[in-house]
Design a protein around this motif. Structure first.
Motif, PDB file in Angstrom:
ATOM      1  N   LEU A   1      14.206 -80.465  20.420  1.00  0.00           N
ATOM      2  CA  LEU A   1      12.776 -80.168  19.676  1.00  0.00           C
ATOM      3  C   LEU A   1      12.203 -78.857  20.759  1.00  0.00           C
ATOM      4  CD1 LEU A   1      11.833 -83.545  19.361  1.00  0.00           C
ATOM      5  CD2 LEU A   1      12.526 -82.178  17.582  1.00  0.00           C
ATOM      6  N   SER A   2      13.045 -78.365  21.591  1.00  0.00           N
ATOM      7  CA  SER A   2      12.272 -76.885  22.417  1.00  0.00           C
ATOM      8  C   SER A   2      13.539 -76.415  22.834  1.00  0.00           C
ATOM      9  CB  SER A   2      11.366 -77.671  23.449  1.00  0.00           C
ATOM     10  OG  SER A   2      12.218 -78.319  24.404  1.00  0.00           O
ATOM     11  N   PRO A   3      13.387 -75.186  23.185  1.00  0.00           N
ATOM     12  CA  PRO A   3      14.568 -74.389  24.060  1.00  0.00           C
ATOM     13  C   PRO A   3      15.326 -75.357  25.176  1.00  0.00           C
ATOM     14  CG  PRO A   3      12.989 -72.803  23.183  1.00  0.00           C
ATOM     15  CD  PRO A   3      12.433 -74.355  23.079  1.00  0.00           C
ATOM     16  N   ALA A   4      14.243 -75.963  25.709  1.00  0.00           N
ATOM     17  CA  ALA A   4      14.613 -76.822  27.035  1.00  0.00           C
ATOM     18  C   ALA A   4      15.506 -78.013  26.723  1.00  0.00           C
ATOM     19  CB  ALA A   4      13.444 -77.233  27.811  1.00  0.00           C
ATOM     20  N   ASP A   5      14.841 -78.509  25.575  1.00  0.00           N
ATOM     21  CA  ASP A   5      15.856 -79.679  25.018  1.00  0.00           C
ATOM     22  C   ASP A   5      17.208 -79.349  24.511  1.00  0.00           C
ATOM     23  OD1 ASP A   5      13.623 -81.271  25.566  1.00  0.00           O
ATOM     24  OD2 ASP A   5      12.727 -81.380  23.387  1.00  0.00           O
ATOM     25  N   ILE A   6      17.060 -78.118  23.683  1.00  0.00           N
ATOM     26  CA  ILE A   6      18.393 -77.725  23.329  1.00  0.00           C
ATOM     27  C   ILE A   6      19.308 -77.633  24.389  1.00  0.00           C
ATOM     28  CG2 ILE A   6      19.475 -75.809  22.086  1.00  0.00           C
ATOM     29  CD1 ILE A   6      16.921 -75.641  20.540  1.00  0.00           C
ATOM     30  N   ILE A   7      18.776 -77.027  25.418  1.00  0.00           N
ATOM     31  CA  ILE A   7      19.750 -76.523  26.871  1.00  0.00           C
ATOM     32  C   ILE A   7      20.278 -77.912  27.353  1.00  0.00           C
ATOM     33  CG2 ILE A   7      19.863 -75.680  28.964  1.00  0.00           C
ATOM     34  CD1 ILE A   7      17.849 -73.679  27.885  1.00  0.00           C
ATOM     35  N   LYS A   8      19.467 -79.036  27.559  1.00  0.00           N
ATOM     36  CA  LYS A   8      20.008 -80.324  27.678  1.00  0.00           C
ATOM     37  C   LYS A   8      20.940 -81.012  26.679  1.00  0.00           C
ATOM     38  CE  LYS A   8      15.790 -82.141  29.863  1.00  0.00           C
ATOM     39  NZ  LYS A   8      14.704 -82.924  29.217  1.00  0.00           N
TER      40      LYS A   8
ATOM     41  N   ILE B   1      14.022 -59.594  28.415  1.00  0.00           N
ATOM     42  CA  ILE B   1      14.596 -60.141  29.777  1.00  0.00           C
ATOM     43  C   ILE B   1      15.765 -60.825  29.489  1.00  0.00           C
ATOM     44  CG2 ILE B   1      12.139 -59.870  30.921  1.00  0.00           C
ATOM     45  CD1 ILE B   1      12.113 -62.995  30.182  1.00  0.00           C
ATOM     46  N   ALA B   2      16.283 -60.613  28.216  1.00  0.00           N
ATOM     47  CA  ALA B   2      17.672 -61.510  28.049  1.00  0.00           C
ATOM     48  C   ALA B   2      17.641 -62.856  28.596  1.00  0.00           C
ATOM     49  CB  ALA B   2      18.778 -60.794  28.781  1.00  0.00           C
ATOM     50  N   CYS B   3      16.504 -63.597  28.243  1.00  0.00           N
ATOM     51  CA  CYS B   3      16.532 -64.917  28.482  1.00  0.00           C
ATOM     52  C   CYS B   3      17.303 -65.895  27.739  1.00  0.00           C
ATOM     53  CB  CYS B   3      14.959 -65.312  28.731  1.00  0.00           C
ATOM     54  SG  CYS B   3      14.074 -65.512  27.074  1.00  0.00           S
ATOM     55  N   LYS B   4      17.538 -65.231  26.286  1.00  0.00           N
ATOM     56  CA  LYS B   4      18.129 -65.926  25.297  1.00  0.00           C
ATOM     57  C   LYS B   4      17.470 -67.222  24.789  1.00  0.00           C
ATOM     58  CE  LYS B   4      22.136 -66.873  27.783  1.00  0.00           C
ATOM     59  NZ  LYS B   4      23.506 -67.202  27.874  1.00  0.00           N
ATOM     60  N   MET B   5      16.106 -67.277  24.968  1.00  0.00           N
ATOM     61  CA  MET B   5      15.582 -68.451  24.408  1.00  0.00           C
ATOM     62  C   MET B   5      15.657 -68.149  22.957  1.00  0.00           C
ATOM     63  SD  MET B   5      14.553 -70.534  26.484  1.00  0.00           S
ATOM     64  CE  MET B   5      15.548 -70.428  27.927  1.00  0.00           C
ATOM     65  N   CYS B   6      15.442 -66.970  22.413  1.00  0.00           N
ATOM     66  CA  CYS B   6      15.367 -66.893  21.068  1.00  0.00           C
ATOM     67  C   CYS B   6      16.799 -67.340  20.443  1.00  0.00           C
ATOM     68  CB  CYS B   6      15.346 -65.396  20.633  1.00  0.00           C
ATOM     69  SG  CYS B   6      16.260 -64.471  21.369  1.00  0.00           S
ATOM     70  N   TYR B   7      17.681 -66.994  21.074  1.00  0.00           N
ATOM     71  CA  TYR B   7      19.205 -67.276  20.548  1.00  0.00           C
ATOM     72  C   TYR B   7      19.245 -68.723  20.463  1.00  0.00           C
ATOM     73  CZ  TYR B   7      24.215 -67.966  20.718  1.00  0.00           C
ATOM     74  OH  TYR B   7      25.604 -68.781  20.530  1.00  0.00           O
ATOM     75  N   VAL B   8      19.042 -69.345  21.588  1.00  0.00           N
ATOM     76  CA  VAL B   8      18.968 -70.762  22.046  1.00  0.00           C
ATOM     77  C   VAL B   8      18.281 -71.663  20.820  1.00  0.00           C
ATOM     78  CG1 VAL B   8      18.211 -72.816  23.305  1.00  0.00           C
ATOM     79  CG2 VAL B   8      19.322 -70.808  24.094  1.00  0.00           C
ATOM     80  N   THR B   9      17.264 -71.198  20.343  1.00  0.00           N
ATOM     81  CA  THR B   9      16.258 -71.842  19.355  1.00  0.00           C
ATOM     82  C   THR B   9      16.888 -71.813  17.811  1.00  0.00           C
ATOM     83  OG1 THR B   9      14.626 -70.370  20.150  1.00  0.00           O
ATOM     84  CG2 THR B   9      14.087 -72.753  19.446  1.00  0.00           C
ATOM     85  N   CYS B  10      17.415 -70.674  17.792  1.00  0.00           N
ATOM     86  CA  CYS B  10      17.788 -69.973  16.321  1.00  0.00           C
ATOM     87  C   CYS B  10      18.559 -70.962  15.651  1.00  0.00           C
ATOM     88  CB  CYS B  10      18.264 -68.817  16.291  1.00  0.00           C
ATOM     89  SG  CYS B  10      18.709 -67.996  14.590  1.00  0.00           S
TER      90      CYS B  10
END
Ligand SMILES: Cc1ncc(C[n+]2csc(CCOP(=O)(O)OP(=O)(O)O)c2C)c(N)n1
Ligand SMILES: Cc1ncc(C[n+]2csc(CCOP(=O)(O)OP(=O)(O)O)c2C)c(N)n1
Ligand code: SF4
Ligand code: SF4
Ligand code: SF4
Ligand code: SF4
Ligand code: SF4
Ligand code: SF4
Ligand SMILES: [Mg+2]
Ligand SMILES: [Mg+2]
Lengths: 249, 180, 67, 359, 249, 359, 67, 180
Positions: free
Chosen positions: A179-186, C49-58
């Motif tokens: 449900l969030s980038p942090a959750d996804i990383i977990k 900043i290449a933090c990859k948050m966009c990649y992670v959520t997509c």
């Protein structure tokens, strides 16, 4: 320039057929990356369920089988027993796993089959157009609970992790969310752990993934995540229920 | 009299509703009708279409393989169903979404920037009502009065605020239909 | 310098990457892709900043990040 | 009542409720989900029971229970889900329970697709489940008929204490046509219907000491008793064969050069082709079986007028009813078959072409 | 002279067809007595399973239905929903309830159907000649585990009460045994409580009854009880897992 | 190998193992339980897999998986359990998987009884599951044949990538007769067999980078693709019909006044009666279909020699194969049927009596 | 005075009542019933204390206790 | 040559084994054989019976409706199968369990208190071996040597201690058979 993030090799080039913002795609990516990272692509096989992810066999770039609704754990058992050299996972929705497939998942888990199960819980039947699932929340409206899920009549949402944890055999049981980038990383960690344990033939591993269904919930993808955070997570609490690899019982 | 019509477009454009209103009105006017939607894979997205038959006598097959009327709200629909229109038939084209048109000289074509007009009328959502107007303006398949009545009773229940906008769209459609 | 690119064949315009980007440098393109979606694009690569948050959520794995 | 424009899936549900069905158990599946959704919406309004069962297996066994309690009950599904009900249907037949099952067929085998098909004819008519039993099988060809059959199925099921299947398909489930509903049974009539079965069903024993001991059961461990039971079933089946055969004759007359046989959705397309050929001066007749079991063998045989030089069976499958037509024709004429599969509905033009090849 | 103990009215005159010393008969008697004591005989109905107790419909003297293997909870649901004025119980073996009928029991329990379930656990498939059941103990030999139940391959025995207790809806869950007169007297209380709650429409009640199968265990009835005491009770511990009537959660 | 005296249930299991079957998944049920018990005992000895599945549904889906992995695999059950497999069998057919299913039939419908019957003929031959598909159906009549068919079924299943059913019954399962087993495949041969399927099945990708992406699947959501797929299945079925029809002719000759048709257990009894009548100078022939699908229509037709004035079908059911015989005979002769149900096997005397009525 | 009787049509001679009786006054009869079982009998009614233990254990509900 | 035999008795009397030994031996001696048991309801108790056919030629039906030989170890079995013995056939009767005998004069009857004799020989368990002896003593269906051989290889594996007792029972049976 170096590519630091892009489509993992274990995904085919076929675009997902999911609705915009549907998190099935995220779950797919996490699995594909874990397979790549563990170097299992040549010996991996996945079982697609019947549900929105029915076409998963088109999306993962290794051998795949499509199972009858709810029977993925039985199919996985057949494959793993026939080819112990392969590594096998199932990918199942909440209707597939917690309704019609209740017996199959419990008994595969109880036998401690050496497979991984990725259980995508979006509290609804996505594919068939938004009917009530075993995990639908109390009072939640769906096309088959048009006046809200009345728990006295239609039952309470079922918490599969808690139920599975009453069995002796499972090696690893965890609930995560997307449900969030942090959750996804977990979630990524949990998925990777399951695949790693799978590679090491530790036993049965089970990851429940709390997801969304913007289309059938009738809200946009971002609101869907918020709704899930506010409503699903309090009931389906992310937690590691068992991890024999790290002594969690 | 027997009229066979196909309405086709993207999922959200309301083509099924176009068909439903026409069939409903025709039924109220004493005709035999059938309404047969395409229903896609068990998930979202893609295109939608509906076959409607209106007839004085019993309808044997609800499948329209040779249409008298085609309403094409986007290019893929026009490409797919355009060739199935009977010579002498009618094609209603939303030019906003059908940039390439269709090469047929043996049919009557009504070209209108329907998406734009709908937006002008207040919302893309009335695109389907506009199309209904064009259909009845051109073919007289059903009368405006019946449509108006149905719209009223339909929106009264659901959303009375939208009634005016929708009626305006139908009327505008009729004008377009009449003018050609 | 980092670079984020969206492959329009995959993007469905869900907007999740836009919400995820800490630098707020993603927006919908005016163009639409074959499926009719206004796909996402980075309008300010320099700030990435290449933090990859966009990649992670997509959810459609449409994004590539290079550095 | 005036006509309303309605989807087949919804019309059959509405008609069932009007006919006194107060319990419905099912599991979602395309292309029948509007049926379950309609029931979910309407059953609470009439004080009825709607349960989305955990599976098709559970659903048919809930039906077994409710029918065993003498109440009007229905389930529905589409092809793969119907396969899962086979054991339960055989149990209902064995225990002589009035269950009504709607199959909104889709393309198979396996997961197949979700488009209309008629590929479950064999399963419906020749015992998809184990053992010697028969379902009454009704095949609608319009939304009106689909709706009417809900009531007919419930009546037949109770008249004969036998499961009844309505074999429709995705086209009939999804299309809208005008329907005129029969008047709805009043609550008293519904109560009355249940009372009629209290001589065999599970129900409170109101006589106090003169308890009844009703058994709902399909087990007869003594072969001689089972033999008698099965023979009794077949006495009942013979009675059904005698009284309940239904078929439509379309353009049947002495001029027919071709005799078509087609049911349900397929028959509509064939009718279009026949109409078309008529305008060209060609005489083609159609037998449309309405009951697929009991099968109208005699209607087919009778329609074999002297000018007929070809019997032509059209189905949305690979030739299943074909077997029954061959049995009916018994070698008196050549029998041809043509069909489409995979959820594709043939067009009137295609049928016409096939028929023209025979002239 | 006054009769102080004799066949309850709710049993027919038909002798049980069970093997000598088989405790199914005791379980039947307890239920029949509870039905009599609660004055429910005219509104009671039972569902017989497929298993040795398949003929239970001949033994209880009230309306009975015979269900397909494992489906008794679904049949009970159908009956109870159709005739809420009736009181309904199922009687099921461990193969019936914990193997083929896993989904049906879990979902009937989860819906909180107003039925009672009497679950007779004898750690084996009695009727079909002694095959392994989900409740067969580790290393126990059966005709389908001829070398003993190997838990790594065949799974661990399943504890149904513990599993059911993860669900929200059940009102009463207790495990008892029939292995001595004292145990039987305790079991009687549990059975009677379930029937009483049933009468009062409190909700779903579940009594697991540890029993024996002298025939397929290959020992005489008295040794069978001893074996069960020594081997089954340590794993299947008698316990009240939930009793909302008395505040036990 | 010399002969051993063995129960049918055990002989078929032993023969399957010898033929390279190394995976077996099933659920107990009378009268097939000796089969599962034999497998439980022997599979560990050959390094094979035995799983007592949680249900028949799970068992057939395990078979789906193992067959999809290219390995020789079998399941077995008896009538009610076979009904539960209908969805799974349709999936196997759709996905073209070489599954072998043994049905040791018992009396139905419903729970019925546990005595021998032939009442699942329809289910086995006419698609008990949904959709257009065919099983190859083999019907043994002796324990020897039952055992031989285990190997034949596995071979056929892999040759055509199609599920095969052995339709036996409680009598064949429970009786002992002398059996001579074919030599057992060596471990290398078994390995080799699996290798042959690595061009389509789920298996490790040994080529490294040139990964394969094999799919085991019965879903084709595009009707045009599904149509093609089903049509391809039927091309395969036509090939099977051409090459694999098997039937036995018993006392068939130009003198026959009666032509009997019977399969499996029933055929043995009919043979006794025929032998008996022969000694009385009466000529009766028997066609015994060995493959129930593909059905030996032509054998039946060919055996209709000019003196035949009655075709007589005997089955341990209410007349199921009868349909196929009628199709084969196509009106050229009267077709009679007699059968027993409920698990009762008719006696040679009864058959003789029935036949004598025709002279 | 208490009285325990076994109905031979139900008794299968399992012996559980014999084990249960605190007074040890139950034994197998020399006679067999129709099914071939040596059924149980009380050989000393006088000692019966009507404790019902035999009734409670009897799986075939063959026993009646009177007082 | 074709002999059809039925052995019947209570569940625990070992009638299936009688049939099995005879069929096994006949097979070893080159005959065609079939052995068909009754199998009861899916639970314990009751009676058991087995039909055995031994023949020089292929056996069509394994069902014995008219027996050449009946071995009746108890009265219900005698009552049930006695009438199905062919005139001139043989009935071997365990008089200990068949108090009422059977009224047939057209058959050969061998009456022996077989339960008692078995007990004398050490255990009721050898009742079946005694019966086998009686059968071969009377009919010569199979030779003693084959039975002995089979018994040896069977008990060697399972329980060598019992061999002597069983052989004694067979021999005693043969004596009974021969003497009549
Ligand atoms: C036997 C059977 N029953 C029902 C269906 C219809 N069906 C397809 S997907 C689905 C539910 C899917 O829901 P879920 O498992 O939650 O997956 P999601 O689509 O939400 O990801 C159902 C009921 C089917 N294909 N087969
Ligand atoms: C669908 C189906 N599968 C299998 C069977 C066979 N069968 C009958 S009873 C039984 C098991 C019974 O065991 P359990 O439930 O433990 O009851 P018990 O006999 O031990 O009391 C089985 C597998 C059946 N009748 N139907
Ligand atoms: S219907 Fe729901 S679960 Fe399915 S693809 Fe769309 S958003 Fe995802
Ligand atoms: S990598 Fe980070 S900063 Fe760059 S576009 Fe993506 S989310 Fe924004
Ligand atoms: S998250 Fe992915 S699919 Fe969604 S808008 Fe961004 S790039 Fe497109
Ligand atoms: S087999 Fe076991 S459970 Fe069944 S009646 Fe006999 S002792 Fe009881
Ligand atoms: S009542 Fe008590 S004392 Fe009397 S016989 Fe029974 S167990 Fe013995
Ligand atoms: S407990 Fe009952 S069945 Fe057993 S011996 Fe005593 S009276 Fe007989
Ligand atoms: Mg879901
Ligand atoms: Mg048990």
């Amino acid at each position: 320039m170096e590519t630091i993030a892009s489509r993992p090799l274990s995904l085919t080039k076929t675009p997902f057929h999911y609705c915009p913002g549907c998190l099935h795609g995220v779950a797919h990516r996490l699995i594909a990356e874990a397979v790549d990272e563990n170097g299992l692509r040549n010996v991996m096989t996945g079982i697609a369920p019947v549900g929105c992810s029915v076409f998963a066999y088109k999306f993962f770039d290794f051998d795949m089988a499509e199972a009858a609704h709810g029977r993925a754990p039985a199919v996985a058992t057949g494959i793993k027993r026939a080819r112990p050299e392969m590594h096998v996972f199932t990918y199942q929705g909440d209707g597939d796993l917690a309704a019609i497939g209740t017996a199959e998942i419990i008994h595969a888990a109880n036998r401690g089959e050496h497979i991984s199960v990725f259980f995508v819980n979006n509290a609804i039947y996505g594919m068939t157009g938004g009917q009530m699932a075993p995990t639908t929340l109390p009072e939640m409206k769906t096309t088959t609970s048009p006046y809200g899920r009345k728990v006295d009549d239609m039952g309470h949402p079922i918490r599969m992790c808690e139920l599975m944890a009453t069995l002796v055999a499972p090696y690893y049981i965890e609930r995560v969310s997307l449900l969030s980038p942090a959750d996804i990383i977990k979630a990524k960690k949990a998925v990777a752990k399951a695949i790693k344990y799978n590679k090491e033939e530790r036993g049965f591993t089970f990851v429940e993934i709390i997801s969304t269904c913007p289309t059938n919930w009738g809200i946009d993808p971002i609101k869907a995540r918020d709704w899930a955070k506010d409503n699903m997570l309090p009931f389906f609490k992310p937690n590691c229920f068992r991890d024999r690899g790290e002594g969690v019982e | 009299m027997k009229k066979e019509m196909i309405c086709a477009g993207f999922g959200g454009q309301g083509v099924l509703t176009i068909g439903k209103f026409i069939a409903q009105a025709a039924m109220q006017e004493g005709k035999e009708v059938s309404w047969l939607p395409s229903y896609g894979p068990e998930m979202r997205g893609g295109t939608a279409n509906v076959s409607v038959v209106v007839s004085d006598t019993t309808i044997a097959s609800p499948i329209v393989s040779q249409a008298d009327i085609l309403v094409a709200l986007n290019q893929p629909s026009l490409d797919k169903f355009g060739p199935n229109v009977r010579p002498g038939g009618l094609i209603i084209i939303n030019t906003d979404m059908c940039p390439h048109g269709i090469k047929r000289e043996d049919v009557v074509k009504i070209n209108a920037p329907m998406s734009e007009i709908a937006k002008e009328l207040g919302s893309l959502r009335v695109l389907n009502m506009l199309a209904i107007g064009v259909i009845i303006g051109t073919t007289g398949m059903v009368s405006y009065e019946t449509i108006e009545e149905d719209l009223e009773s339909f929106l009264q229940a659901k959303n009375p605020d939208l009634l005016e906008q929708n009626i305006a769209a139908v009327k505008r459609g009729i004008m377009i239909g009449n003018s050609k | 310098m980092p670079r984020m690119t969206v492959d329009p064949t995959y993007c469905k315009g869900c907007g999740l990457c836009i919400a995820a980007c800490p630098k707020k440098i993603i927006r919908f393109s005016d163009n639409i892709n074959a499926k009719g979606y206004h796909y996402a694009e980075c309008f300010n690569q320099d700030s990435c900043i290449a933090c990859k948050m966009c990649y992670v959520t997509c959810p459609d794995v449409a994004i590539t990040i290079e550095k | 009542m005036s006509k309303v424009l309605m989807k087949g899936n919804e019309a059959v549900a509405e008609a069932a409720i009007r006919a006194g069905c107060r319990l419905y158990f099912a599991y979602p599946i395309t292309p029948q989900s509007e049926l379950i959704e309609y029931m979910a919406k309407m059953m609470p309004k009439v004080g009825g029971t709607f349960i989305q069962a955990e599976s098709e297996v559970a659903a048919i066994n809930m039906v077994y229970g409710a029918a065993g309690a003498g109440k009007r009950v229905m389930t529905s599904s589409s092809s793969p889900g119907i396969s899962l009900k086979m054991e339960g249907i055989s149990y209902c037949a064995g225990a002589q329970l009035p269950a009504v099952i709607v199959n909104v067929q889709r393309g198979g085998p396996g997961l197949g697709d979700i488009q209309p098909a008629q590929a479950d004819y064999f399963q419906a008519t020749k015992g998809g489940g184990h053992g010697d039993y028969r379902l009454i099988v009704l095949a609608p060809s319009t939304v009106q008929e689909f709706a009417d059959m809900a009531a007919d199925a419930l009546d037949l099921a109770y008249k004969y204490r036998n499961p009844v299947m309505i074999l429709s398909d995705g086209m009939l489930g999804q299309m809208m046509e005008p329907v005129e509903f029969r008047p709805a049974k009043t609550e008293e009539e519904v109560q009355e219907l249940a009372k009629q079965h209290e001589n065999w069903c599970i129900c409170p024993n109101e006589d106090g000491v003169n308890r009844h001991h009703h058994e709902i059961n399909s087990l007869e461990i003594d072969p001689l008793v089972l033999e008698k039971h099965v023979n009794n079933l077949f006495v009942k089946y013979a009675e059904i064969e005698q009284h309940e055969v239904r078929c439509e004759e379309y353009n049947i007359n002495g001029d027919n050069e071709i005799l078509c046989v087609a049911f349900g959705t397929a028959s509509r397309i064939v009718k279009s082709a026949i109409n078309d050929l008529k305008t060209e001066g060609k005489s083609v007749g159609l037998i449309r079986p309405i009951t697929l079991w009991p099968y109208p063998y005699e209607c087919v045989a009778r329609a074999l007028h002297k000018n007929v030089r070809q019997v032509y069976v059209f189905e949305l499958n690979k030739g299943q009813m074909l077997d029954d037509v061959k049995i009916a024709v018994a070698g008196r004429c050549d029998v041809k078959f043509w069909g489409k599969v995979g959820g594709i509905i043939f067009t009137p033009g295609e049928i016409k072409e096939k028929l023209l090849e025979c002239f």
